[in-house]
Design a protein around this motif. Structure first.
Motif, mmCIF file in Angstrom:
data_model
loop_
_atom_site.group_PDB
_atom_site.id
_atom_site.type_symbol
_atom_site.label_atom_id
_atom_site.label_comp_id
_atom_site.label_asym_id
_atom_site.label_seq_id
_atom_site.Cartn_x
_atom_site.Cartn_y
_atom_site.Cartn_z
ATOM 1 N N LEU A 195 0.810 -1.221 0.000
ATOM 2 C CA LEU A 195 0.000 0.000 0.000
ATOM 3 C C LEU A 195 0.843 1.271 0.000
ATOM 4 C CD1 LEU A 195 -2.770 -1.059 2.559
ATOM 5 C CD2 LEU A 195 -2.929 -0.973 0.066
ATOM 6 N N LEU A 196 2.165 1.147 -0.048
ATOM 7 C CA LEU A 196 3.018 2.324 -0.159
ATOM 8 C C LEU A 196 3.348 2.596 -1.621
ATOM 9 C CD1 LEU A 196 5.653 2.143 2.744
ATOM 10 C CD2 LEU A 196 3.602 3.552 2.589
ATOM 11 N N THR A 197 3.127 3.844 -2.047
ATOM 12 C CA THR A 197 3.458 4.238 -3.413
ATOM 13 C C THR A 197 4.958 4.303 -3.621
ATOM 14 O OG1 THR A 197 1.427 5.550 -3.470
ATOM 15 C CG2 THR A 197 3.056 6.002 -5.164
ATOM 16 N N THR A 198 5.676 4.758 -2.596
ATOM 17 C CA THR A 198 7.134 4.861 -2.654
ATOM 18 C C THR A 198 7.708 4.573 -1.289
ATOM 19 O OG1 THR A 198 8.983 6.324 -3.210
ATOM 20 C CG2 THR A 198 7.095 7.324 -2.122
ATOM 21 N N LEU A 199 8.955 4.159 -1.223
ATOM 22 C CA LEU A 199 9.610 3.901 0.051
ATOM 23 C C LEU A 199 10.139 5.204 0.622
ATOM 24 C CD1 LEU A 199 11.591 0.623 -0.723
ATOM 25 C CD2 LEU A 199 9.431 0.859 0.503
ATOM 26 N N PRO A 200 9.815 5.532 1.871
ATOM 27 C CA PRO A 200 10.271 6.795 2.458
ATOM 28 C C PRO A 200 11.749 6.748 2.807
ATOM 29 C CG PRO A 200 9.115 5.497 4.099
ATOM 30 C CD PRO A 200 8.993 4.739 2.797
ATOM 31 N N ASN A 201 12.404 7.904 2.733
ATOM 32 C CA ASN A 201 13.786 7.989 3.192
ATOM 33 C C ASN A 201 13.805 8.268 4.693
ATOM 34 O OD1 ASN A 201 13.267 10.772 3.509
ATOM 35 N ND2 ASN A 201 14.005 11.217 1.442
ATOM 36 N N ALA A 202 15.023 8.321 5.258
ATOM 37 C CA ALA A 202 15.151 8.491 6.705
ATOM 38 C C ALA A 202 14.557 9.817 7.177
ATOM 39 C CB ALA A 202 16.621 8.393 7.114
ATOM 40 N N ALA A 203 14.729 10.887 6.392
ATOM 41 C CA ALA A 203 14.208 12.199 6.776
ATOM 42 C C ALA A 203 12.688 12.193 6.845
ATOM 43 C CB ALA A 203 14.692 13.262 5.788
ATOM 44 N N LEU A 204 12.050 11.496 5.893
ATOM 45 C CA LEU A 204 10.594 11.443 5.872
ATOM 46 C C LEU A 204 10.057 10.597 7.029
ATOM 47 C CD1 LEU A 204 8.346 12.651 4.221
ATOM 48 C CD2 LEU A 204 8.331 10.609 2.780
ATOM 49 N N VAL A 205 10.745 9.523 7.358
ATOM 50 C CA VAL A 205 10.343 8.715 8.514
ATOM 51 C C VAL A 205 10.445 9.532 9.792
ATOM 52 C CG1 VAL A 205 10.865 6.662 9.879
ATOM 53 C CG2 VAL A 205 11.036 6.568 7.400
ATOM 54 N N LYS A 236 -3.781 11.888 6.505
ATOM 55 C CA LYS A 236 -3.492 13.093 5.738
ATOM 56 C C LYS A 236 -2.011 13.201 5.413
ATOM 57 C CE LYS A 236 -3.883 18.147 6.026
ATOM 58 N NZ LYS A 236 -4.288 19.290 6.894
ATOM 59 N N PHE A 237 -1.148 12.900 6.379
ATOM 60 C CA PHE A 237 0.292 12.954 6.159
ATOM 61 C C PHE A 237 0.713 11.963 5.073
ATOM 62 C CE2 PHE A 237 4.576 11.413 6.862
ATOM 63 C CZ PHE A 237 5.307 12.570 7.049
ATOM 64 N N LEU A 238 0.238 10.748 5.143
ATOM 65 C CA LEU A 238 0.626 9.718 4.181
ATOM 66 C C LEU A 238 0.220 10.094 2.759
ATOM 67 C CD1 LEU A 238 -0.293 6.537 6.273
ATOM 68 C CD2 LEU A 238 2.005 7.417 5.794
ATOM 69 N N ARG A 239 -0.951 10.701 2.607
ATOM 70 C CA ARG A 239 -1.425 11.084 1.270
ATOM 71 C C ARG A 239 -0.695 12.320 0.760
ATOM 72 N NH1 ARG A 239 -6.046 12.905 1.359
ATOM 73 N NH2 ARG A 239 -6.710 12.715 3.533
ATOM 74 N N GLU A 240 -0.501 13.328 1.619
ATOM 75 C CA GLU A 240 0.137 14.559 1.172
ATOM 76 C C GLU A 240 1.617 14.358 0.832
ATOM 77 O OE1 GLU A 240 -0.468 17.525 4.143
ATOM 78 O OE2 GLU A 240 -2.537 17.986 3.481
ATOM 79 N N LYS A 241 2.276 13.418 1.484
ATOM 80 C CA LYS A 241 3.687 13.140 1.197
ATOM 81 C C LYS A 241 3.856 12.143 0.057
ATOM 82 C CE LYS A 241 5.142 15.844 4.441
ATOM 83 N NZ LYS A 241 5.881 17.105 4.131
ATOM 84 N N GLY A 242 2.756 11.715 -0.536
ATOM 85 C CA GLY A 242 2.836 10.799 -1.663
ATOM 86 C C GLY A 242 3.236 9.385 -1.292
ATOM 87 N N LEU A 243 3.065 9.017 -0.031
ATOM 88 C CA LEU A 243 3.417 7.673 0.403
ATOM 89 C C LEU A 243 2.303 6.668 0.137
ATOM 90 C CD1 LEU A 243 5.174 8.500 3.802
ATOM 91 C CD2 LEU A 243 6.249 7.902 1.631
ATOM 92 N N ALA A 244 1.082 7.120 0.154
ATOM 93 C CA ALA A 244 -0.060 6.225 -0.057
ATOM 94 C C ALA A 244 -1.065 6.914 -0.967
ATOM 95 C CB ALA A 244 -0.708 5.861 1.273
ATOM 96 N N SER A 245 -1.468 6.226 -2.020
ATOM 97 C CA SER A 245 -2.478 6.767 -2.930
ATOM 98 C C SER A 245 -3.813 6.045 -2.780
ATOM 99 C CB SER A 245 -1.987 6.654 -4.382
ATOM 100 O OG SER A 245 -1.709 5.298 -4.699
#
Length: 462
Positions: A195-205, A236-245
């Motif tokens: 369910l993740l669109t992209t893998l987050p980097n350390a800064a995003l985590v 909201k955070f997951l969608r706005e950061k492009g992590l989950a669509s």
């Protein structure tokens, strides 16, 4: 055989703890939460078996069953740049039933206790993590025991109070990093479900973990509105950061299950040491009445102990990765103390009074090594090895020495069965060695092995 199994288990934990890694290191999380406050109610049933040998006497065996109908704890943690505060209040009434020996030597007894513990630890921070420390530990107890054998009935009361302070300074800080743990578990579960669109980097985590800390720092009176706000902010955070669509039911349940069934307030990172002055006092009384068909005796005593001395302590907590935690600590103390013991013995028309004053020296060393395992966000397993060694020297009134050595192993597990309600289980193994050369102590050498367990339900009210 038991010792080999325990050593193998601890080695396995240590080896496995270095076999995993993650993109974001929990030990690097420094975004400070305001703290944590909770009222915990725990009910449990515990048992204990003891094998002990005193001097040249035969080995004796005892069996015990304890019932704790209520175990109430209040915990408060407050963290700011200038102050880190922890306080703990515990009230625990208990009932114990025990049986010793057999045949004509059989002794049956019941024991009732009410224990109150209050402690706090304040660290006032200056530059570069230097701090002034003020800590307090107060322990009060009231105990009643009734024992019966074929010949007599014995009743004993034991009220008492122990108080100690720590006044000192030190350096270092233990940060609370459970919010970063929550962030990683949510992201990992979403990744496993695709369910993740992209893998987050350390800064995003790290940013996601900071959001969770900000959410936990907010206070909302209506629990329903609080839950809606919390889950909405995370989504909201997951969608706005492009992590989950795709935010389907799987997306919602993963977030909700982690958030609702993963209450953990005690994961830490960092190290600190402190040098302290430790004044302490102990006051205790006892009254024992033995009643038999042909006689009655009464033993009363009052003991007071006052002391002071330096204390040096160190603790290090390291989150090796998401699922493994390692902790260790050591404490060294030396105290001068003076005690006064008054006793009165009454049997029929005979009465005898005694008073004994002694000067004492204590040298105390204690240490622990602990491993924590978090296979998922709702299960916690902890294993710990500890040792406590005390040498007590009587310099007047009661010449001689006493040595106490207590190595121990403990294992505990928590499983979250509903929101902030946990199923708990604990196993403890303790070996006790005592040796005395003091002329008025009734034992010379005592060896004992204790095994204890408990199973209970724990619930937090916030």
């Amino acid at each position: 055989m038991k010792t080999k199994i325990l050593l193998a288990f601890c080695c396995l934990l240590s080896i496995a703890s270095f076999s995993q890694d993650s993109i974001f290191q929990l030990k690097d999380y420094k975004y400070r939460t305001k703290g944590f406050r909770a009222l915990e109610l725990q009910s449990s049933l515990t048992g204990q078996t003891d094998n002990y040998k005193q001097g040249s006497s035969p080995t004796q065996k005892n069996s015990l069953i304890d019932l704790y109908p209520s175990y109430l704890n209040y915990t408060n943690i407050s963290s700011t740049d200038k102050r880190f505060h922890t306080s703990f209040i515990s009230l625990s009434p208990s009932f114990r039933s025990h049986v010793e020996g057999d045949g004509q030597n059989k002794v049956k007894g019941n024991n009732y206790q009410a224990r109150l513990t209050w402690n706090f630890d304040d660290r006032f921070y200056r530059k570069n993590n230097w701090f002034l420390r003020l800590a307090n530990n107060l322990y009060s107890r009231d105990e009643f025991t009734k024992e019966e054998n074929i010949q007599s009935v014995t009743k004993t009361t034991l009220p008492g109070v122990d108080e100690s302070l720590l006044l000192g300074f030190g350096k270092g800080r233990l940060e609370m990093i459970q919010d970063a743990q929550m962030a990683l578990f949510i992201l990992n579960d979403l990744k496993d479900e695709g369910l993740l669109t992209t893998l987050p980097n350390a800064a995003l985590v790290n940013e996601f973990a900071q959001l969770i800390t900000e959410i936990n720092n907010r206070r909302v009176f209506d629990s329903r509105k609080k839950r809606i706000f919390e889950l909405t902010q995370i989504d909201k955070f997951l969608r706005e950061k492009g992590l989950a669509s795709t935010t389907d039911i799987r997306h919602f349940t993963i977030i909700n299950d982690n958030w609702a069934l993963a209450f953990n307030a005690y994961r830490r990172s960092g190290s600190s040491w402190s040098l302290n002055l430790k004044p302490f006092a102990q006051i205790g009384k006892s009254r024992q009445t033995v009643t038999a068909p042909n006689f009655k005796t009464i033993n009363e005593s009052e003991a007071k102990l006052f002391g002071i001395g330096p204390n040096l302590s160190y603790e290090n907590q390291k989150p090796i990765n998401l699922k493994w935690q390692r902790g260790l600590g050591v404490s060294l103390s030396w105290q001068l103390a003076r005690s006064e013991q008054k006793s009165k013995y009454v049997s029929g028309n005979t009465s005898q009074d005694n008073t004994l004053n002694t000067n004492q020296q204590f040298a105390d060393f204690s240490a622990f090594y602990a491993i924590g395992f978090y296979p998922n966000n709702r299960t916690v397993l902890n294993a710990s090895l500890g040792i406590d060694a005390v040498k007590q020297k009587y310099t007047s009134g009661l010449p001689g020495n006493q040595i106490f050595l207590h190595p121990s192993f403990s294992f505990s597990t928590d499983y979250f069965i509903s929101y902030k309600t946990r199923l708990t289980a604990n196993l403890g193994l303790l070996y006790s060695y005592q040796h005395s050369t003091a002329s008025s102590i009734f034992f010379n050498t005592t060896n004992a092995f204790h095994t204890g367990f408990s199973v209970g339900i724990s619930h937090y009210f916030l």
